[in-house]
Design an enzyme around this catalytic site. Structure first.
Site, PDB file in Angstrom:
ATOM      1  CG  HIS A 105     -34.636 107.827 -44.146  1.00  0.00           C
ATOM      2  ND1 HIS A 105     -35.357 107.682 -42.880  1.00  0.00           N
ATOM      3  CD2 HIS A 105     -34.766 108.930 -44.378  1.00  0.00           C
ATOM      4  CE1 HIS A 105     -35.762 108.914 -42.613  1.00  0.00           C
ATOM      5  NE2 HIS A 105     -35.311 109.795 -43.499  1.00  0.00           N
ATOM      6  CG  ASP A 107     -33.048 113.077 -45.102  1.00  0.00           C
ATOM      7  OD1 ASP A 107     -34.021 112.196 -44.937  1.00  0.00           O
ATOM      8  OD2 ASP A 107     -32.822 113.774 -43.943  1.00  0.00           O
ATOM      9  CG  HIS A 261     -32.436 110.560 -40.305  1.00  0.00           C
ATOM     10  ND1 HIS A 261     -31.532 110.802 -41.472  1.00  0.00           N
ATOM     11  CD2 HIS A 261     -33.519 110.926 -40.587  1.00  0.00           C
ATOM     12  CE1 HIS A 261     -32.559 111.185 -42.258  1.00  0.00           C
ATOM     13  NE2 HIS A 261     -33.776 111.443 -41.733  1.00  0.00           N
ATOM     14  NE  ARG A 276     -35.596 117.104 -44.488  1.00  0.00           N
ATOM     15  CZ  ARG A 276     -35.644 115.817 -45.040  1.00  0.00           C
ATOM     16  NH1 ARG A 276     -35.883 114.547 -44.376  1.00  0.00           N
ATOM     17  NH2 ARG A 276     -35.857 115.599 -46.501  1.00  0.00           N
TER      18      ARG A 276
HETATM   19  C1  SIN Z   1     -36.787 112.697 -41.399  1.00  0.00           C
HETATM   20  O1  SIN Z   1     -36.526 111.803 -41.802  1.00  0.00           O
HETATM   21  O2  SIN Z   1     -36.219 113.681 -41.815  1.00  0.00           O
HETATM   22  C2  SIN Z   1     -37.605 113.143 -39.927  1.00  0.00           C
HETATM   23  C3  SIN Z   1     -36.722 112.955 -38.909  1.00  0.00           C
HETATM   24  C4  SIN Z   1     -37.596 113.161 -37.506  1.00  0.00           C
HETATM   25  O3  SIN Z   1     -38.664 113.621 -37.442  1.00  0.00           O
HETATM   26  O4  SIN Z   1     -37.019 112.914 -36.347  1.00  0.00           O
END
Ligand code: SIN
Length: 283
Positions: A105, A107, A261, A276
């Site tokens: 995806h 973000d 990612h 995050r």
């Molecule tokens: C996310 O999708 O922001 C999480 C990525 C992760 O935990 O590695």
């Protein structure tokens, strides 16, 4: 007492052919001088995802670092950290079966104005597993035939959080460790071009993703599915990817405008704890 801004000693080392660079020589807990900040920003847009090791950040320091790049997003469906609504705690407890972000995806593509980047900081990592994969959607676009590139020009796709964040969505099952709001508004749909021109580099990138892209505007569901399935398959080809193995204190900053990612869920029975912040474009 005035704190002197850091002087630049940055070293940038590429990690893979399509994207990714590790940056050393900077302590992100310190206030950054403009020159250092400009170098980090240049590496971020050039390499699409940048990695830092051995950092120690308080929540305030992570917010300060993120806010140098733009206003910080407050996630509409995942509760923020108490006292720091702009920090999302991404936690998988040993008993959790699913993880957050466990699928390709970008973000916040489900918002009217998607985020430009996300900055993820590792507080606790499993003994093994828990890597994150990144895929350059600029490299994926470059590799398309001239004919398909022409077809995609001017096409828009409809994005929504409904599959992930509605009451039945995948994220709803993760509530044991992360608070995900019952998302009335998750059904909201926003239209974005299928090919984004990066506002800073001018480079084109595919901008559709399996988690949040529902269909192509003006196409039937079946027609959309055929092309989107092809693009989703193409876009994760290994030559477009890099893989990052976290250590406690690692920080990754990825460009959501050109990078997918995928957080791997391969560490059963172990804990993983990240924080995050997500950077919005300046208006
Ligand atoms: C996310 O999708 O922001 C999480 C990525 C992760 O935990 O590695």
């Amino acid at each position: 007492m005035t704190v002197a801004p850091t002087k630049s000693r940055l070293n940038v080392r590429r990690l893979a052919g399509a994207l990714g660079a590790e940056i050393t020589g900077v302590d992100l807990s310190e206030p950054l001088g403009d020159e250092t900040l400009a170098e980090i920003r240049a590496a971020f847009v050039q390499h699409q995802v940048i990695f830092f090791r051995d950092q120690t950040l308080t929540p305030d320091q992570q917010v300060r670092f993120g806010a140098r790049f733009g206003p910080l997003n407050i996630h509409p469906y995942v509760s923020g950290m108490p006292g720091h609504p702009e920090i999302m705690e991404i936690i998988k407890e040993p008993q959790d079966k699913l993880n957050f972000g466990g699928g390709w995806h970008s973000d916040m593509s489900f918002l009217e104005t998607p985020a430009i980047g996300s900055i993820l900081y590792a507080l606790e990592v499993p003994e093994f597993g828990g890597d994150t994969l990144f895929a350059s959607q600029a490299a994926a676009y470059d590799a398309l035939s001239p004919g398909l590139k022409k077809t995609l020009e001017g096409l828009n796709a409809i994005h929504s959080a409904s599959r992930e964040y509605s009451a039945q969505g995948a994220s709803a099952q993760k509530r044991s460790s992360m608070t995900v709001a019952e998302a009335e508004g998750a059904a909201g749909e926003y239209v974005h071009p299928m090919v984004l021109v990066h506002p800073e580099t001018g480079r084109k990138a595919l901008y559709v993703n399996p988690a949040f892209t529902l269909k192509i505007e003006g196409w039937s569901t079946r027609e959309s599915k055929a092309l989107l399935d092809y693009l989703f398959e193409h876009s994760r080809y290994e030559a477009f990817t890099c893989r990052f193995t976290w250590r406690k204190g690692s920080i990754v900053f990825w460009d959501n405008r050109s990078v997918w990612h995928f957080a791997l869920n391969d560490y059963p029975g172990q804990r993983r704890h990240m924080r995050r912040v997500t950077v919005d474009p300046r208006s």
